[in-house]
Design a protein around this motif. Structure first.
Motif, PDB file in Angstrom:
ATOM      1  N   GLU A  81       0.825  -1.207   0.000  1.00  0.00           N
ATOM      2  CA  GLU A  81       0.000   0.000   0.000  1.00  0.00           C
ATOM      3  C   GLU A  81       0.861   1.260   0.000  1.00  0.00           C
ATOM      4  OE1 GLU A  81      -3.297   0.018  -0.489  1.00  0.00           O
ATOM      5  OE2 GLU A  81      -2.928  -2.135  -0.773  1.00  0.00           O
ATOM      6  N   SER A  82       1.970   1.237   0.718  1.00  0.00           N
ATOM      7  CA  SER A  82       2.834   2.424   0.755  1.00  0.00           C
ATOM      8  C   SER A  82       3.462   2.676  -0.616  1.00  0.00           C
ATOM      9  CB  SER A  82       3.924   2.259   1.816  1.00  0.00           C
ATOM     10  OG  SER A  82       4.926   1.348   1.399  1.00  0.00           O
ATOM     11  N   LYS A  84       2.148   1.911  -3.581  1.00  0.00           N
ATOM     12  CA  LYS A  84       1.117   2.496  -4.449  1.00  0.00           C
ATOM     13  C   LYS A  84       0.902   3.973  -4.117  1.00  0.00           C
ATOM     14  CE  LYS A  84      -2.005  -0.803  -3.677  1.00  0.00           C
ATOM     15  NZ  LYS A  84      -3.251  -1.601  -3.802  1.00  0.00           N
ATOM     16  N   GLU A  85       0.867   4.289  -2.837  1.00  0.00           N
ATOM     17  CA  GLU A  85       0.664   5.688  -2.437  1.00  0.00           C
ATOM     18  C   GLU A  85       1.819   6.571  -2.897  1.00  0.00           C
ATOM     19  OE1 GLU A  85      -0.149   8.382   1.611  1.00  0.00           O
ATOM     20  OE2 GLU A  85       0.258   6.231   1.776  1.00  0.00           O
ATOM     21  N   SER A  86       3.049   6.065  -2.799  1.00  0.00           N
ATOM     22  CA  SER A  86       4.212   6.867  -3.179  1.00  0.00           C
ATOM     23  C   SER A  86       4.264   7.105  -4.683  1.00  0.00           C
ATOM     24  CB  SER A  86       5.504   6.189  -2.702  1.00  0.00           C
ATOM     25  OG  SER A  86       5.618   6.266  -1.291  1.00  0.00           O
ATOM     26  N   HIS A  88       1.699   7.263  -6.695  1.00  0.00           N
ATOM     27  CA  HIS A  88       0.679   8.282  -6.963  1.00  0.00           C
ATOM     28  C   HIS A  88       1.152   9.659  -6.506  1.00  0.00           C
ATOM     29  CE1 HIS A  88      -3.009   5.430  -7.388  1.00  0.00           C
ATOM     30  NE2 HIS A  88      -2.669   5.938  -8.555  1.00  0.00           N
ATOM     31  N   TRP A  89       1.790   9.723  -5.345  1.00  0.00           N
ATOM     32  CA  TRP A  89       2.266  11.009  -4.834  1.00  0.00           C
ATOM     33  C   TRP A  89       3.273  11.646  -5.785  1.00  0.00           C
ATOM     34  CZ3 TRP A  89       7.266  12.274  -2.730  1.00  0.00           C
ATOM     35  CH2 TRP A  89       7.327  13.563  -2.166  1.00  0.00           C
ATOM     36  N   ASP A  93       0.393   7.294 -12.559  1.00  0.00           N
ATOM     37  CA  ASP A  93      -0.718   6.363 -12.360  1.00  0.00           C
ATOM     38  C   ASP A  93      -0.601   5.214 -13.353  1.00  0.00           C
ATOM     39  OD1 ASP A  93      -3.326   5.752 -11.051  1.00  0.00           O
ATOM     40  OD2 ASP A  93      -4.023   5.890 -13.121  1.00  0.00           O
TER      41      ASP A  93
END
Length: 555
Positions: A81-82, A84-86, A88-89, A93
C-alpha cells in the motif's frame, strides 16, 4: 497516466525507444516498475519510477506497476500500500495495469514443468551451502550436483510433491540445467524454486513453493507484453539468464532487458536492508522519519514531488555508476520551494525585545506580501506591539567586525516595520542576555517621513502578544560522511541530524497551517507542517532545507 508535461531530457534509453518506434520494431511501448513489497520506496526508486512512467507518458505507451512478490517471508501488505501511495504522490498512475508476479504463479509452475520435460530443469537435494560450494568461483568452474542426472519423470514427481508440501523447507530446490562451467556464474544451474511453508500476502495459502526472482521476472514481463524491461546495472550479468528462459519457454512475447546506473546519493544509505536496520534499531523514528531517504520520509520532511521529478531529470540516466551529491537534491528542493512557498516569519530561538518608547497599550498591523515575486498569492497582516521576539543570533553584545544586526547603540530595521536602536541589555543571574531594550523611530515605517532611511541590517520578529508557540524540528543529513560504508557504517550516524525546538514563536497567520503546507520562514529556510503530528491550530514544523548549502563549507 499523468498530466505532467513531456520530458525533453535525452538519454540512451530514450534513444533506444525512439529508434525502436521509428524502425517499426514496436508500434507502442510498454514499460514496468517492478518493486518488491519488502520495504518502503526510497529516492533511488524515484529515478526508476520517473524513467519508466516518463517514457510511457512521453511516447504514448503505458507503464505497469507490478509487484515482484516472490518471497512471502519478507513481504507485507503495508509495503504494498505504501508503494502504491508513493507512486501516486510522485504524480504517476498505472491505470488498469496493476499486476502481481503471484498472479502468474500457476503459469510459471506449468512452464517449470515444461523445462523439466525438456530435460532442462531438475530437482536438487543439495543444501543451500552445498549449492554455493559446488558453484565454483570467478576463476574456477563449478561442479555438477550428484542429482543433476535424475530422469524427467523422477524430477516431475519430486517437483509435484514439493508443490504439495511433502518436503521440509530447504530439503529440495528446482534448478535450471544450463552450464556449471559457464564463465557467467548466474548460468551455473540457477535455482528456480525453493520450498517455503508460508502464507502469501496476495496469493494466500495455496503455495508451498515459490519462484526465484530471476525466473519469475522475465516471464512476467513476457506475459504482460513488456517491450523495454529497464533494470539497474547489477542485473546486467543476469541478462543472459533472463534471455535463456525466454529462449526455452513458449512465452507470448519477447521483452528486451536494458540496464542503467542506479542512484548513489551521498550522506545516506540506499540499501533496504540497512534502512530496515535503522528502523529496527531505533536509530530513526520509523520509515517515514524525515531524515530517511524514503519517499514517505522525504514527503514528511516537505519535499515536493515536483522537486524530486526535477532532480531525476537533472541527474539524467547513464550507464556508469557514479555518486550524486546530496546538495544537488537539496538545490532542486530549494528551486522548487522558492517558486511555490509563501513567506512567513518565525523566531526559532527567541530573545525578548522591548521598545521603550512604544505605547504599552498600542497594537498595529503591517501589510506583508506572501511572496515577493507572486502577487497573486496576496498579502497578510502582521501584528506589531511594544514587546517582540527576535532571534538570539540577531543580537550580539560585543559585535564582531561585519556584524550588522542588533547590538548596543546599533540600529536595525524590523522587517516590514520600524527601525529600532538598542539602548539597554538585561541579563539573568548567570550573565546570559534575556532581554534587549530599544527605542524606535516612529517615522521609519513604510509611508513614514523617514521610510527611506538606510540601515545596514534587517531582521525578522514576531509580536510577543500575538505569537503562537509551536514545536519545530531542524533536520540535517543522516550521516556525517559522504559514503557511510563498511561493517561499521552506523558509526557515521549524525548525532546532530535532528534538533528539537519546543518553544518557537510564529506569526499568527501560521497557526492554522494545514498538514504538508510549506513555507519559507524568512531568513531561516523552508519548513513544512508535519503531516503526522500537526493538529488544527497547533502545527508542528519540520525544516525541509536551509536557504543555502551549509555543507559546502568545511565542517
Amino acid at each position: 497516466m499523468t498530466n505532467q508535461e513531456p520530458t525533453h531530457v535525452t538519454n540512451f534509453v530514450r534513444n533506444i525507444v525512439e529508434e525502436d518506434l521509428r524502425s517499426g520494431k514496436h508500434q507502442s511501448i510498454v514499460t514496468r516498475f517492478p518493486p518488491e513489497p519488502n520495504g518502503y520506496l526510497h529516492i533511488g526508486h524515484a529515478k526508476s519510477i520517473c524513467l519508466n512512467f516518463g517514457l510511457a507518458r512521453d511516447f504514448g505507451g503505458c507503464c505497469h506497476l507490478r509487484f515482484d512478490d516472490t518471497n512471502p517471508v519478507k513481504e507485507d501488505v503495508e509495503y504494498t500500500e505504501s508503494i502504491k501511495e508513493s507512486v501516486h504522490w510522485l504524480g504517476f498512475d498505472w491505470g488498469e495495469h496493476l499486476h502481481y508476479a503471484s498472479d502468474y504463479f500457476e503459469q510459471l509452475y506449468q512452464w517449470a514443468e515444461e523445462l523439466i520435460r525438456q530435460g532442462k530443469a531438475y530437482v536438487d537435494d543439495l543444501s543451500a551451502e552445498e549449492i554455493r560450494s559446488y558453484r565454483g568461483s570467478l576463476t574456477e568452474p563449478g561442479k555438477e550436483s550428484p542429482y543433476r542426472q535424475r530422469s524427467a519423470a523422477e524430477n516431475l514427481d519430486l517437483f509435484r510433491r514439493m508443490r504439495g508440501g511433502e518436503f521440509a523447507e530447504g530439503a529440495k530446490v528446482l534448478r535450471a540445467k544450463i552450464d556449471m562451467a559457464s564463465p557467467n556464474i548466474n548460468l551455473r544451474d540457477p535455482v528456480m524454486y525453493r520450498i517455503i511453508h508460508a502464507s502469501h500476502p496476495h496469493a494466500g495459502d495455496g503455495w508451498r513453493i515459490y519462484p526465484m526472482y530471476d525466473y519469475a521476472h522475465g516471464q512476467s514481463d513476457a506475459i504482460e507484453g513488456i517491450t523495454h524491461s529497464i533494470c539497474t546495472l547489477e542485473f546486467e550479468d543476469h541478462r543472459p539468464l533472463y534471455e535463456w528462459f525466454l529462449d526455452n519457454l513458449p512465452v507470448p512475447s519477447r521483452p528486451r532487458q536494458y540496464e542503467f546506473a542506479r542512484l548513489n546519493l551521498t550522506y545516506t544509505v540506499m540499501s533496504k536492508r540497512k534502512l530496515l536496520q535503522l528502523v529496527r534499531d531505533g536509530d530513526v523514528a520509523g520509515w517515514d522519519d524525515p531524515r530517511m531517504p524514503t519517499l514517505v520520509g522525504l514527503r514528511r520532511r516537505g519535499y515536493t514531488p515536483e522537486a524530486i521529478r526535477g532532480f531525476c531529470d537533472r541527474i539524467g540516466v547513464g550507464r556508469s555508476d557514479s555518486w550524486i551529491d546530496m546538495s544537488i537534491l537539496e538545490e532542486s528542493v530549494r528551486e522548487d520551494l522558492n517558486e511555490r512557498a509563501p513567506r512567513a516569519m518565525a523566531v526559532l530561538k527567541p530573545l525578548k525585545l522591548v521598545i521603550d518608547n512604544y505605547p504599552a497599550d498600542r497594537a498595529e498591523e503591517f501589510d506583508a506580501a506572501n511572496h515577493p515575486q507572486r502577487p497573486e498569492l496576496g498579502t497578510r497582516k502582521i501584528p506589531f506591539c511594544r514587546e517582540l521576539y527576535i532571534e538570539q543570533d540577531d543580537f550580539m553584545e560585543t559585535p564582531v567586525k561585519g556584524f550588522h544586526r542588533l547590538a548596543p547603540g546599533q540600529e536595525v530595521r524590523l522587517r516590514y516595520a520600524y527601525i529600532v536602536k538598542c539602548s539597554e541589555v538585561v541579563k539573568d543571574e548567570t550573565g546570559a542576555v534575556v532581554e534587549v531594550r530599544c527605542s524606535y523611530d516612529p517615522d521609519s515605517h513604510a509611508g513614514g517621513a523617514a521610510a527611506g532611511r538606510k540601515v545596514k541590517g534587517t531582521i525578522h520578529w514576531v509580536s510577543a502578544r500575538h505569537a503562537v508557540d509551536v514545536e519545530v524540528r531542524l533536520y540535517d543529513r543522516l550521516f556525517t560522511v559522504a559514503n557511510p560504508a563498511g561493517d561499521d557504517w552506523k558509526q557515521y550516524l549524525n548525532a546532530a541530524s535532528m534538533e528539537l525546538l519546543s518553544h518557537c514563536k510564529i506569526e499568527p497567520s501560521l497557526a492554522h497551517a494545514a498538514a504538508e503546507e510549506r513555507f519559507q520562514f524568512e531568513r531561516q529556510g523552508y519548513f513544512c507542517a508535519d503531516r503526522k503530528d500537526s493538529r488544527p491550530g497547533t502545527p508542528v514544523f519540520n525544516r525541509t532545507v536551509t536557504l543555502r548549502d551549509s555543507w559546502a563549507k568545511p565542517r
